[in-house]
Design an enzyme around this catalytic site. Structure first.
Site, PDB file in Angstrom:
ATOM      1  CE1 TYR A  39      74.971-100.638 -11.698  1.00 55.96           C
ATOM      2  CE2 TYR A  39      73.280 -99.747 -13.131  1.00 55.96           C
ATOM      3  CZ  TYR A  39      73.826-100.814 -12.456  1.00 55.96           C
ATOM      4  OH  TYR A  39      73.225-102.048 -12.545  1.00 55.96           O
ATOM      5  CB  CYS A  70      68.996 -95.228 -11.967  1.00 55.23           C
ATOM      6  SG  CYS A  70      70.788 -95.129 -11.982  1.00 55.23           S
ATOM      7  CB  CYS A 177      71.984 -88.747  -8.318  1.00 58.52           C
ATOM      8  SG  CYS A 177      72.448 -90.352  -7.605  1.00 58.52           S
ATOM      9  CB  THR A 178      67.114 -91.814  -7.338  1.00 60.25           C
ATOM     10  OG1 THR A 178      68.001 -92.844  -7.810  1.00 60.25           O
ATOM     11  CG2 THR A 178      66.208 -91.380  -8.464  1.00 60.25           C
TER      12      THR A 178
END
Ligand code: DGL
Length: 218
Positions: A39, A70, A177-178
């Site tokens: 994304y 996210c 950011c995971t």
């Protein structure tokens, strides 16, 4: 307690695994959007649309709380989703600028996040509110999530990060950011043992406990 965890891809699994350890009585379900990940290089409107669609199974399953695991989706969508689904509490994730700014002694921190997160208004606000007097360095991590998604995290070159930590005398690295949770160990190695690498899973578990306790008391 039913918890839904959403991420565009593999980051959600990293968060869900830790939540299952921290909240052993909870049932943690995940949803992702493997068709459209990453994304991080999409527009806000696209991220909102895709996130809204991808969380539908979690809403239908009656999750009592939905974690947007996210940072990118949180930045683009959490405020809209809270408005559109007022009965469901959403826990969003954002880069840990506040705790990083509080603990840095060198007044220099590094934030690793997707391009969409870094350019978001939410993130700019975070920096304005909490990052005063701190030098915040944002390296180009644009390819990291895709490499992790392909199952090739070892292809991410962390030498530029190592150099940046040294050049800027940074003492905190924020994983914003995971997907990057999967390479936390490598980031720690590259940054050096004296550098603190922050990611928010413990804080999310605490927030879920607060949200569900508040819901139970209503
Ligand atoms: N894991 C997501 C985050 O925390 C982003 C990865 C992507 O680019 O889809 O921001």
């Amino acid at each position: 307690m039913k918890i839904g965890v959403f991420d565009s891809g593999a980051g959600g699994e990293a968060v869900a695994a830790t939540l299952r350890e921290l909240l052993p009585h909870a049932v943690v379900s995940t949803a992702s959007d493997r068709e459209h990940v990453p994304y991080g290089s999409r527009s806000d409107a696209e991220v909102l649309h895709l996130t809204d669609r991808a969380i539908q199974p979690l809403l239908r399953a009656g999750c009592e709380v939905i974690v947007l695991a996210c940072n990118t989706a949180t930045a683009a969508a959490v405020e809209h989703l809270r408005q559109d689904y007022p009965a469901t509490p959403f826990v969003g994730l954002e880069p840990m600028v506040k705790p990083a700014s509080a603990i840095t002694r060198s007044k220099s921190i590094i934030v690793c996040a997707t391009p969409a997160t870094l350019r978001s208004r939410r993130y700019q606000r975070l920096k304005d509110t909490w990052g005063g007097g701190v030098n915040i360095v944002e390296p180009d991590c644009a390819d990291w999530a895709a490499a992790i998604e392909r199952g090739e995290p070892e292809t991410i070159d962390l030498e530029p990060l190592r150099l940046l930590v040294q050049q800027r005398a940074a003492d905190v690295v924020v994983l914003g950011c995971t997907h990057y949770h999967w390479i936390k160990h490598r980031v720690q190695q590259a940054a050096g043992a004296e550098v603190t690498v922050l990611e928010p899973t413990d804080a999310i578990a605490a927030q879920i406990r607060r949200v569900t306790a508040a819901a139970a008391g209503r």
